[in-house]
Design an enzyme around this catalytic site. Structure first.
Site, PDB file in Angstrom:
ATOM      1  N   SER A  93       0.677   4.111   0.983  1.00 60.57           N
ATOM      2  CA  SER A  93       0.298   3.200   1.833  1.00 60.57           C
ATOM      3  C   SER A  93      -1.215   2.803   1.427  1.00 60.57           C
ATOM      4  CB  SER A  93       0.646   3.160   3.176  1.00 60.57           C
ATOM      5  OG  SER A  93       0.286   2.211   4.029  1.00 60.57           O
ATOM      6  N   HIS A 202       3.116  -1.827   8.928  1.00 57.39           N
ATOM      7  CA  HIS A 202       4.300  -1.954   7.770  1.00 57.39           C
ATOM      8  C   HIS A 202       5.526  -2.873   8.281  1.00 57.39           C
ATOM      9  CE1 HIS A 202       2.949   1.147   4.457  1.00 57.39           C
ATOM     10  NE2 HIS A 202       2.507   1.545   5.576  1.00 57.39           N
TER      11      HIS A 202
END
Length: 202
Positions: A93, A202
């Site tokens: 990420s 997300h």
């Protein structure tokens, strides 16, 4: 084949990088550069906290980049570690930005600016305290999908955000609904761990 991997949000803690900061002038220089680029003392938040301020997304993102880049530079410049044989630079990420900077694909200053703006936008999307993320451990994604259906009557959002690995799935959503899911998981003796983030991502 070798790969260099960088951590994402949730890996932060007050005092991270302290040993590197205290021993290497190079790290002090990088921390100072981050302070100047961001126009606030991110180095103080990294080294001294408070934890609730460091945990805010707008601070967490540039903080993790700063520490990751500092450690990389110490290995490369102080210990002459040869990364030329590494085929991949990758990150989980947020860690993708550290990978881009350390691989020479993105300038550190530019990445700081991008992460500061990215963090602000992400934080503004959900007010602090209204969202939550948890890691669910030890069960498959299909099983979690079935359990999520038990929680559908509750208002709010509660969805799979990441399928990290076999037996590790991240749930993201509104605080109340995610906490209701946690109660269901606990009744079923399924382990879940809250993530150290200030909003659902997300």
């Amino acid at each position: 084949m070798s790969a260099l991997l960088f951590p994402g949000q949730g890996s932060q803690s007050v005092g991270m990088g302290t040993e590197f900061y205290s021993k290497f002038e190079l790290v002090k220089k990088i921390f100072k550069e981050a302070d100047e680029k961001l126009n606030y003392p991110i180095s103080k938040l990294i080294l001294d906290g408070p934890a609730d301020e460091l945990q805010l997304t707008k601070n967490t993102q540039p903080a993790i980049l700063t520490v990751s880049y500092s450690i990389f530079k110490v290995l490369k410049d102080e210990f002459n570690f040869d990364f030329s044989s590494f085929k991949y630079f990758a990150g989980h990420s947020l860690g993708e930005y550290s990978a881009l900077v350390c691989s020479g694909s993105l300038n550190f200053d530019d990445a700081l600016y991008l992460l500061s703006e990215r963090g602000k936008a992400m934080q503004e999307a959900v007010p602090v305290g209204q969202g939550k993320m948890i890691a669910v451990l030890g069960i498959k994604t299909d099983e979690i999908i079935n359990i999520l259906k038990l929680n559908e009557k509750e208002s709010g959002i509660c969805e799979i955000a990441n399928d990290n690995a076999e037996g590790q799935v991240i749930i993201s959503g509104s605080k109340e609904k995610v906490e209701t899911l946690q109660s269901i998981l606990k009744e079923k003796k399924i382990k879940s761990i809250p993530l150290k983030v200030s909003a659902p991502f997300h």
